[in-house]
Design an enzyme around this catalytic site. Sequence first.
Site, short mmCIF file in Angstrom:
data_model
loop_
_atom_site.label_atom_id
_atom_site.label_comp_id
_atom_site.label_asym_id
_atom_site.label_seq_id
_atom_site.Cartn_x
_atom_site.Cartn_y
_atom_site.Cartn_z
N ASN A 158 0.72 -1.15 0.03
CA ASN A 158 -0.13 -0.07 0.11
C ASN A 158 0.91 1.24 0.12
OD1 ASN A 158 0.60 -0.40 2.59
ND2 ASN A 158 -1.49 -0.02 3.50
N GLU A 256 4.65 -3.78 12.55
CA GLU A 256 3.92 -2.77 11.96
C GLU A 256 2.47 -3.42 11.48
OE1 GLU A 256 4.19 0.42 12.88
OE2 GLU A 256 6.22 0.46 13.45
N CYS A 290 -3.20 1.41 6.58
CA CYS A 290 -3.34 0.81 7.94
C CYS A 290 -3.94 1.90 8.94
CB CYS A 290 -2.32 0.11 8.48
SG CYS A 290 -0.82 1.49 8.39
N GLU A 463 8.45 3.52 14.23
CA GLU A 463 8.96 4.04 13.28
C GLU A 463 9.19 5.29 13.14
OE1 GLU A 463 7.48 1.40 9.98
OE2 GLU A 463 9.20 0.11 10.03
P1 NAP Z 1 0.33 -9.08 4.05
O1 NAP Z 1 -0.51 -10.07 3.37
O2 NAP Z 1 0.62 -9.47 5.33
O3 NAP Z 1 1.73 -8.82 3.07
C1 NAP Z 1 2.63 -7.95 3.56
C2 NAP Z 1 3.96 -8.56 3.13
O4 NAP Z 1 4.24 -9.79 3.86
C3 NAP Z 1 4.18 -8.80 1.71
O5 NAP Z 1 5.45 -8.29 1.31
C4 NAP Z 1 3.80 -10.30 1.57
O6 NAP Z 1 4.39 -10.79 0.57
C5 NAP Z 1 4.46 -10.73 2.89
N1 NAP Z 1 3.99 -11.92 3.33
C6 NAP Z 1 2.78 -12.56 3.08
N2 NAP Z 1 2.92 -13.74 3.65
C7 NAP Z 1 4.17 -13.89 4.40
C8 NAP Z 1 4.76 -15.03 4.71
N3 NAP Z 1 3.85 -16.26 5.19
N4 NAP Z 1 6.09 -14.79 5.19
C9 NAP Z 1 6.74 -13.90 5.00
N5 NAP Z 1 6.22 -12.79 4.26
C10 NAP Z 1 4.76 -12.77 4.15
O7 NAP Z 1 -0.33 -7.69 4.27
P2 NAP Z 1 -1.00 -6.81 2.99
O8 NAP Z 1 -2.28 -7.29 2.77
O9 NAP Z 1 -0.24 -6.94 1.83
O10 NAP Z 1 -0.93 -5.49 3.33
C11 NAP Z 1 -1.94 -4.80 3.99
C12 NAP Z 1 -1.91 -5.02 5.55
O11 NAP Z 1 -0.69 -4.12 6.28
C13 NAP Z 1 -3.01 -4.39 6.28
O12 NAP Z 1 -3.50 -5.34 7.34
C14 NAP Z 1 -2.53 -3.15 6.88
O13 NAP Z 1 -3.37 -2.51 7.92
C15 NAP Z 1 -1.13 -3.32 7.11
N6 NAP Z 1 -0.16 -2.14 7.20
C16 NAP Z 1 0.12 -1.70 8.34
C17 NAP Z 1 1.28 -0.64 8.43
C18 NAP Z 1 1.63 -0.23 9.73
O14 NAP Z 1 2.67 0.53 9.83
N7 NAP Z 1 1.21 -0.69 10.67
C19 NAP Z 1 1.55 -0.12 7.09
C20 NAP Z 1 0.74 -0.29 5.98
C21 NAP Z 1 0.15 -1.42 5.91
P3 NAP Z 1 3.55 -10.94 -1.02
O15 NAP Z 1 3.24 -9.93 -1.48
O16 NAP Z 1 4.44 -11.82 -1.87
O17 NAP Z 1 2.55 -12.10 -0.55
#
Ligand code: NAP
Length: 483
Positions: A158, A256, A290, A463
């Site tokens: 994102n 995060e 997020c 961060e």
């Molecule tokens: P996600 O599915 O958890 O993916 C995030 C990252 O983790 C991607 O690079 C993904 O790779 C990788 N990943 C997925 N499964 C993994 C595994 N089993 N082992 C290691 N890496 C793995 O999250 P998303 O849906 O892309 O992102 C949205 C989420 O991020 C939302 O929940 C949002 O709230 C959160 N977010 C939090 C913050 C914060 O600072 N707190 C900031 C931005 C977003 P792939 O893309 O290759 O699957």
Amino acid sequence: MADPRAAARALISEHALIAGEAVTGSGSRIAVDDPATGEIIGHVPDLGEAETKQAIQAAHDAFPGWSRTDPHKRAAFLREWARLIDENIDGLGALMALENGKPFEEAKVEAVYANSFLKWFAGEAERLLGDTQDSPLGHAIITFRQAVGPAALITPWNFPAAMLTRKLGPAFAAGCTAVVKPASQTPFTAIALVELAYKAGLPKGALSLITGDAATIGGVLTSSPLIRKLSFTGSTPVGKKLAEQCAPTLKRLSMELGGAAPLIVFADADLDVAVAETIKGKFRNSGQTCVCPNRVYVERSVSEEFAEKLAAEVAKLKVGNAFEDGVKVGPLIEDKAVDKVERHLEHIKEKGGRVLTGGGRHELGGRFFQPTVTLGGDDALFREEETFGPLVPIFAFDSEDEVLAKANDSEFGLASYLFTRDLDRAFRVGRQIEAGMCGINTGLTSTAVAPFGGVKESGYGREGSTHGIDEYVDIKALTLGLR
Ligand code: NAP
């Protein structure tokens, strides 16, 4: 910029980087699409265990040299990297608009925001202060803040640039080397940034970027004893899994994770400010952040007025392709994301909520959804699930205690917002909300100088700000016997 799409395509590199060298792999490749059209814009290699191990070894080998480099030289590198990024703001913005779908103007703002972390942490490298203390045993104790070691950094789609620089800025400032795994949906911005880092003079090995199956790469990174730190931004379920995988080697962790931010409007608030700020907070990245308000609580006496004003403004938001003039809301990242927003909207309607504007998929089709405002229904689903799309559900409340209880009745605790002109209430409620961050009379809180992070199942660690570098340093104490 004459043709931003062409500028974006010119920045696409279809390879990973191990120790600064391009790696294309020999096996399958992962397709990356433009969420606005579904058109494939390029591919990255589907790398696995062997390449991840090579990258870890490179980070391990480069660590002694980089961590002992004069911090002023590391700061100079960060500033040079930032200078190159400044020269490429339009191109990087166009690349993010293409692979993520966010409006081009907004994507340029992200490029500037991303760069602000490198500039800020260049300064922090120069202020890696320790302290001294006399001990009761007659010793002098001297502390140094030393880099924790090679770090694994996993980032979401994102904010393809900012989530990376928010980690790499402090990691490099502290003297860590790194292996990056960007999101598969938006890898090209990260690759372009890594290439600029090497152009800025980063020593070989200090940074690698691996693309491929997340679970495989994540498994190798988390189990390696050579990786001493994991910083992860993404969903809570994946964060929990990674934390578990890191337990056997007891890595330092920054998590995060997801949020379900409450936004509270009290009757004494300036409603026009509250409306404008709700829109700024909610519709950035088409509602896919997020920290964006997931549930809006408005004091009953002004709830109709606020909802009508908000709906009138939201109805003006132009939806479309990132590169069209005046577009404020782009497509969602994938088809599943559209299904989720639709499900949340149906839930509101089933529970008796009214649609004030929007109300379904957009006529553009594909991954576009209408910016939608509802009033009424039940908030329970929105306490526990991020909508991650352009839907603002509004609920009326009657008392401060009631709304505070609702705001805190969630597993998440990342961002929160409140609008009031009563200073006592601002402090009282602001301090009691269970969230790492609370915006008071503002819908935007993120800057390089503000500590960013959550509590509860939104994760831990901070961060940005003066605290961000702490995630990448250990305290080393030297005890000097004085005679
Ligand atoms: P996600 O599915 O958890 O993916 C995030 C990252 O983790 C991607 O690079 C993904 O790779 C990788 N990943 C997925 N499964 C993994 C595994 N089993 N082992 C290691 N890496 C793995 O999250 P998303 O849906 O892309 O992102 C949205 C989420 O991020 C939302 O929940 C949002 O709230 C959160 N977010 C939090 C913050 C914060 O600072 N707190 C900031 C931005 C977003 P792939 O893309 O290759 O699957």
